[in-house]
Write an enzyme that holds these catalytic residues in place. Structure first.
Site, PDB file in Angstrom:
ATOM      1  N   HIS A   1       0.874  -1.178   0.000  1.00  0.00           N
ATOM      2  CA  HIS A   1       0.000   0.000   0.000  1.00  0.00           C
ATOM      3  C   HIS A   1       0.909   1.225   0.000  1.00  0.00           C
ATOM      4  CE1 HIS A   1      -3.655  -1.852   2.223  1.00  0.00           C
ATOM      5  NE2 HIS A   1      -2.810  -2.842   2.009  1.00  0.00           N
TER       6      HIS A   1
ATOM      7  N   TYR B   1      -5.948  -7.528  -1.182  1.00  0.00           N
ATOM      8  CA  TYR B   1      -6.153  -6.356  -2.036  1.00  0.00           C
ATOM      9  C   TYR B   1      -5.676  -6.574  -3.466  1.00  0.00           C
ATOM     10  CZ  TYR B   1      -1.305  -5.310  -0.424  1.00  0.00           C
ATOM     11  OH  TYR B   1       0.026  -5.361  -0.092  1.00  0.00           O
TER      12      TYR B   1
END
Ligand code: FAD
Length: 381
Positions: free
Chosen positions: A49, A218
């Site tokens: 991220h 994700y």
């Protein structure tokens, strides 16, 4: 000194932090060389991220849009119960992050991001296959000795050489990082199989069980063609003697499968190759720099990865260090290093503490102190 090439700044380690430091220092007009022990970088199967706090730095480097194009832009960071699927929190990202925090929040394959970062460095100033094995601090510079027999003299040395940093060892003595008692499984899953399940796989979701066990899942590409997960599981000891081992779908079923939510079961079912990694950390260091040597990133403040900010802190360090050296000038490196530590210590230590506690965004909270931060304009000192 003998007939050895002299350089201004040596960055040891060209990982996510070192690559950022070299690019930022180069852009600021310093003469900088990066030395990396790996002969080449592979696209290892792992995601990352990157918060708006760091996308601002990538904007400054001219690679924000490229990364934004490759990466995924989740609208939310969801936290959900691993069995019932109940939503514990819905943290707004997407357009909200862009507007409120000043840059996008992306998830991306770390190999893709690193390759874009490395493309900023002139190839003549990146030295692969250069493992630093020793150094001598001399009056006029630091003599760097590499395993392949080459030597350089650098006016300043930035230790971006990760959790087992050689530069940290020179500053603070030999001390192995502490096994945190946690491991993580990492897998890029079979997307065809996910699709065939007919279920919805959210772009960024953390599934929680008791004792903070979790699966963070994700997208690592904006086109939805890659889906990744990383877990956090307590495990008393790491006795394998390697940096990771192979795991299996069966192990995932054993750890997370009992009464799990159908989406979690489908995620496990779509697992083909999965590896298991130990998480290490250290207490905050008493020293970030001495003389011509300074540290950044995991060399300086390693943490368990649960806040998804370890690399972000390394890249923020790189930005602030560059600003401090620009403000003070190379000759006043000690003042620059002091300013750098004063600017960074509190924030990096706070992130390290929360990341190790694994509480981040589990329940509704305002993440703006992390994401709205602007490392380009934050006051120094
Ligand atoms: P590293 O990335 O470790 O780079 C150090 C470099 O130095 C390496 O390339 C190494 O080969 C080189 N090196 C080491 N010793 C020498 C030597 N003697 N001579 C020359 N070269 C040397 N962070 C985030 O921001 N977001 C996330 O989502 C996120 N997820 C994570 C998930 C997991 C499972 C893990 C384990 C970490 C995660 N992190 C995340 C943290 C992040 O990966 C690290 O904080 C980050 O990689 C640190 O960057 P660094 O450059 O300081 O160190």
């Amino acid at each position: 000194m003998e007939n050895i090439e002299a350089i201004d700044i040596a960055v040891i380690g060209a990982g996510l932090g070192g690559a950022a430091a070299a690019a930022l220092l180069h852009k600021a007009g310093f003469s900088v060389h990066a030395f990396e022990q790996a002969p080449v970088f592979d696209r290892l199967g792992a995601g990352i991220h990157i918060g708006p706090n760091v996308m601002k730095i990538f904007r400054h480097l001219g690679i924000e849009s490229k990364l934004a194009e490759i990466g995924s832009h989740p609208d939310f960071w969801f936290s959900r119960d691993g069995r019932s699927g109940e939503y514990l929190s819905r943290i707004r990202l997407g357009e909200f992050a862009l507007k409120e925090y000043g840059a996008p929040y992306i998830t991306i394959h770390r190999g893709d991001m690193h390759a874009v970062q490395m493309s900023l460095l002139p190839s003549s100033q990146v030295h692969f296959d250069h493992r630093l094995i020793g150094l001598e601090e001399r009056e006029e510079g630091v003599l760097l000795k590499f395993e392949n027999g080459t030597q350089y003299v650098a006016r300043l040395v930035v230790g971006a050489d990760g959790i087992n940093s050689t530069i940290r060892e020179v500053l603070l003595g030999a001390e192995k990082p502490r096994y945190s008692g946690w491991v993580g499984h990492r897998a890029l899953v079979n997307v065809e199989k996910l699709r065939a399940s007919g279920l919805e796989f959210e772009a960024c979701v953390k599934w929680w069980w008791e004792k903070s066990r979790h699966i963070m899942a994700y997208d690592t590409k904006g086109d939805g063609s890659e889906y990744y997960y990383v877990t956090g599981v307590p495990d008393q000891a790491w006795d394998y003697g390697t940096s990771f081992v192979d795991s299996s779908r069966e192990e995932m079923e054993e750890v997370f499968g009992v009464n799990a939510h159908p989406v979690v079961l489908a995620l496990i079912d779509a697992t083909t190759t999965v590896t298991k990694w130990p998480f290490y950390n250290r207490d905050p260091l008493s020293l970030w720099s001495r003389g011509r040597l300074c540290l950044l990133g995991d060399a300086c403040h390693p943490m368990r990865p649960h806040m998804a900010q370890g690399a972000c802190m390394a890249i923020e360090d790189a930005m602030v260090l560059t600003r401090c050296l620009s403000a003070q000038g190379l000759d006043h490196y000690m003042d620059a290093f002091t300013l750098y530590e004063h600017t960074r210590r509190e924030r990096a230590t706070k992130v390290q503490t929360i990341s190790n506690a694994n509480t981040w965004l589990k329940n509704p909270e305002d993440p703006s102190w992390v994401y709205a931060y602007d490392p380009l304009t934050a006051p120094l000192g």
